[in-house]
Design a protein around this motif. Structure first.
Motif, PDB file in Angstrom:
ATOM      1  N   UNK A  16       1.173   1.630  14.960  1.00  0.00           N
ATOM      2  CA  UNK A  16       0.646   0.631  14.122  1.00  0.00           C
ATOM      3  C   UNK A  16      -0.250   1.397  13.114  1.00  0.00           C
ATOM      4  N   UNK A  17      -0.020   0.986  11.698  1.00  0.00           N
ATOM      5  CA  UNK A  17      -0.991   1.681  10.881  1.00  0.00           C
ATOM      6  C   UNK A  17      -2.280   1.271  10.709  1.00  0.00           C
ATOM      7  N   UNK A  18      -3.094   2.322  10.273  1.00  0.00           N
ATOM      8  CA  UNK A  18      -4.747   2.172  10.275  1.00  0.00           C
ATOM      9  C   UNK A  18      -5.133   2.600   8.832  1.00  0.00           C
ATOM     10  N   UNK A  19      -6.132   1.999   8.479  1.00  0.00           N
ATOM     11  CA  UNK A  19      -6.494   2.457   7.111  1.00  0.00           C
ATOM     12  C   UNK A  19      -8.414   2.078   7.037  1.00  0.00           C
ATOM     13  N   UNK A  20      -8.956   3.229   6.308  1.00  0.00           N
ATOM     14  CA  UNK A  20     -10.440   3.188   6.245  1.00  0.00           C
ATOM     15  C   UNK A  20     -10.716   3.519   4.869  1.00  0.00           C
ATOM     16  N   UNK A  21     -11.551   2.930   4.254  1.00  0.00           N
ATOM     17  CA  UNK A  21     -12.133   3.517   2.992  1.00  0.00           C
ATOM     18  C   UNK A  21     -12.488   5.052   3.023  1.00  0.00           C
ATOM     19  N   UNK A  22     -12.003   5.961   2.235  1.00  0.00           N
ATOM     20  CA  UNK A  22     -12.047   7.211   2.305  1.00  0.00           C
ATOM     21  C   UNK A  22     -13.398   7.818   1.886  1.00  0.00           C
TER      22      UNK A  22
ATOM     23  N   UNK B  94      -6.538   2.053  -4.410  1.00  0.00           N
ATOM     24  CA  UNK B  94      -5.869   0.536  -4.599  1.00  0.00           C
ATOM     25  C   UNK B  94      -7.117  -0.173  -5.071  1.00  0.00           C
ATOM     26  N   UNK B  95      -6.858  -0.980  -6.041  1.00  0.00           N
ATOM     27  CA  UNK B  95      -8.146  -1.741  -6.550  1.00  0.00           C
ATOM     28  C   UNK B  95      -9.202  -0.878  -6.682  1.00  0.00           C
ATOM     29  N   UNK B  96      -9.291   0.381  -7.129  1.00  0.00           N
ATOM     30  CA  UNK B  96     -10.348   0.994  -7.323  1.00  0.00           C
ATOM     31  C   UNK B  96     -10.990   1.589  -6.220  1.00  0.00           C
ATOM     32  N   UNK B  97     -10.355   1.331  -4.921  1.00  0.00           N
ATOM     33  CA  UNK B  97     -11.027   2.074  -3.735  1.00  0.00           C
ATOM     34  C   UNK B  97     -10.161   3.061  -3.148  1.00  0.00           C
ATOM     35  N   UNK B  98     -10.763   4.188  -3.000  1.00  0.00           N
ATOM     36  CA  UNK B  98     -10.327   5.284  -2.065  1.00  0.00           C
ATOM     37  C   UNK B  98      -9.896   5.008  -0.829  1.00  0.00           C
ATOM     38  N   UNK B  99      -8.752   5.279  -0.412  1.00  0.00           N
ATOM     39  CA  UNK B  99      -8.452   4.695   1.063  1.00  0.00           C
ATOM     40  C   UNK B  99      -7.581   5.897   1.888  1.00  0.00           C
ATOM     41  N   UNK B 100      -7.792   5.798   3.132  1.00  0.00           N
ATOM     42  CA  UNK B 100      -7.004   6.884   3.911  1.00  0.00           C
ATOM     43  C   UNK B 100      -6.222   5.910   4.939  1.00  0.00           C
ATOM     44  N   UNK B 101      -5.009   6.553   5.086  1.00  0.00           N
ATOM     45  CA  UNK B 101      -4.055   5.575   6.199  1.00  0.00           C
ATOM     46  C   UNK B 101      -3.407   6.733   7.142  1.00  0.00           C
TER      47      UNK B 101
ATOM     48  N   UNK C 277      10.098  -2.950   5.222  1.00  0.00           N
ATOM     49  CA  UNK C 277       9.825  -1.356   5.051  1.00  0.00           C
ATOM     50  C   UNK C 277       8.911  -0.904   4.175  1.00  0.00           C
ATOM     51  N   UNK C 278       7.787  -1.934   4.237  1.00  0.00           N
ATOM     52  CA  UNK C 278       6.360  -1.412   3.422  1.00  0.00           C
ATOM     53  C   UNK C 278       5.301  -1.934   4.424  1.00  0.00           C
ATOM     54  N   UNK C 279       4.275  -1.246   4.121  1.00  0.00           N
ATOM     55  CA  UNK C 279       3.077  -1.457   4.520  1.00  0.00           C
ATOM     56  C   UNK C 279       2.091  -2.156   3.671  1.00  0.00           C
ATOM     57  N   UNK C 280       1.606  -3.545   4.053  1.00  0.00           N
ATOM     58  CA  UNK C 280       0.819  -4.275   3.179  1.00  0.00           C
ATOM     59  C   UNK C 280      -0.506  -4.185   3.275  1.00  0.00           C
ATOM     60  N   UNK C 281      -1.412  -4.386   2.238  1.00  0.00           N
ATOM     61  CA  UNK C 281      -2.823  -4.269   2.464  1.00  0.00           C
ATOM     62  C   UNK C 281      -3.491  -5.532   1.969  1.00  0.00           C
ATOM     63  N   UNK C 282      -4.510  -6.183   2.729  1.00  0.00           N
ATOM     64  CA  UNK C 282      -5.244  -7.209   2.177  1.00  0.00           C
ATOM     65  C   UNK C 282      -6.668  -6.748   2.059  1.00  0.00           C
ATOM     66  N   UNK C 283      -7.188  -6.754   0.403  1.00  0.00           N
ATOM     67  CA  UNK C 283      -8.319  -6.055   0.108  1.00  0.00           C
ATOM     68  C   UNK C 283      -9.558  -6.941   0.039  1.00  0.00           C
TER      69      UNK C 283
ATOM     70  N   UNK D 204       0.922  -1.242  -0.025  1.00  0.00           N
ATOM     71  CA  UNK D 204      -0.133   0.148  -0.050  1.00  0.00           C
ATOM     72  C   UNK D 204       0.924   1.072   0.135  1.00  0.00           C
ATOM     73  N   UNK D 205       2.092   1.109   0.848  1.00  0.00           N
ATOM     74  CA  UNK D 205       2.839   2.423   0.754  1.00  0.00           C
ATOM     75  C   UNK D 205       4.435   1.704   1.459  1.00  0.00           C
TER      76      UNK D 205
END
Length: 345
Positions: A41-47, A27-34, A106-112, A12-13
């Protein structure tokens, strides 16, 4: 129909991109906010606020929570609404979708996809990362104006290096050298050795060879879209073994393709090398050379994408060098079909 596989880990970043500020990415057509919680710890929501659909990225952080900038609804990192100004009752539907995250290399990974399947052990291993004797160039990013599958086609295609990358990693010696292909359920490998040949420009610049070399190209593609290119040279005539390859000039270039939309892709990459490992100058030169190489790919693939959209055709003829790309697309289609079956069930 979407070409995306959702039950997979995507970068993701880079970790340094996500902090105590709101960061957006599609990402994958979804607007996200991190963002990062106060414990790091990282967090994410649909934007998208579930009330009036205002972008949550227009809001502000309140401790670990994200407050919508429109009406002040506040969401925690799990997507639950924890406060509505002027209203004690919180409707069950007042939530924002979240996704599983992991941090590695060194990367933040996301499972969609299905969060129940989000096992961080499935993140692809980055060979030699953190090992003594290997230098790292990371934190690299490019944006490609094409579908990610056009890039995976390219990343299991050693043949194009002769023509597209003649100034960096290719030369005419490989023109008529065939490509071998292997595969299993979630991995395709295309590879070849170009023997007793002149070193390519990158090897000439970084190596100390005084005569011809045997050069290898191993193009690994871990489905759906993580590429590892194992590339290097040894003095001509040496045994083609792991030990000799590690003793020669060798690099592992990892390319993490994260679909943005059907026609655009986030291209994260890192590079590990066993030569000039203590030289910052060599690291900067490698970063420039590899960036130039990937920009050459980006330029031609953008033109390919535009012509495919104009004609509605992906290709009019298939060649022997398309063996590995065709296998990848078949495996991707199979993964998509399995996800559709699981969703229906």
């Amino acid at each position: 129909m979407s070409s995306f596989v959702r039950n997979a880990w995507y970068v993701a970043a880079w970790s340094r991109e996500i902090g105590r500020q709101l960061t957006t990415r599609t990402i994958l057509g979804e607007n996200l906010v991190f963002w990062r919680r106060e414990d790091g710890t990282p967090a994410v929501l649909v934007d998208r606020c579930p009330h009036k659909l205002a972008p949550l990225s227009l809001g502000t952080l309140v401790g670990d929570d994200l407050q919508c900038g429109y009406h002040g609804m506040t969401f925690n990192g799990s997507g639950q609404c924890v406060r509505i100004p002027g209203q004690a009752a919180i409707p069950p539907s007042a939530s924002a979708r979240t996704f599983a995250l992991a941090e590695r290399y060194g990367a933040v990974w996301i499972w969609m996809g299905d969060p129940a399947l989000a096992d961080a052990a499935r993140i692809v291993e980055v060979r030699r990362h953190g090992e003594p004797g290997w230098a790292l160039v990371d934190g690299q990013y490019l944006h490609f104006d094409c579908n990610y599958l056009n890039i995976t086609d390219n990343l299991v295609d050693p043949a194009h290096t002769t023509y597209v990358h003649k100034g960096t990693i290719g030369n005419a010696a490989a023109e008529d050298v065939g490509v071998k292909v292997e595969q299993d359920d979630d991995h395709v490998l295309a590879y070849r050795w170009v023997n007793d040949s002149e070193p390519v420009p990158l090897v000439q610049a970084m190596g100390s060879f005084t005569g011809p070399v045997d050069r290898w190209q191993y193009y690994h593609l871990h489905l759906p879209s993580v590429s590892c290119v194992d590339f290097g040279s040894i003095a001509a005539g040496r045994e083609h073994s792991e030990e000799e390859m590690d003793a020669g000039l060798r690099s592992f270039s990892y390319n993490f393709l994260t679909p943005e939309t059907e026609t655009t892709t986030h291209y994260f990459w890192l590079h590990l090398r066993n030569y000039h490992v203590d030289s910052a100058e060599a690291g900067a030169q490698v970063a420039r050379l590899m960036t130039d190489t990937f920009l050459e790919d980006a330029a031609i693939l953008a033109r390919v994408q535009r012509e495919q959209e104009r004609t509605g055709v992906r290709e009019f003829v298939r060649l022997a060098i398309d063996n590995a790309p065709a296998r990848i697309r078949r495996l991707i289609a199979r993964q998509q079909a399995q996800e559709a079956e699981q969703a229906a069930a």
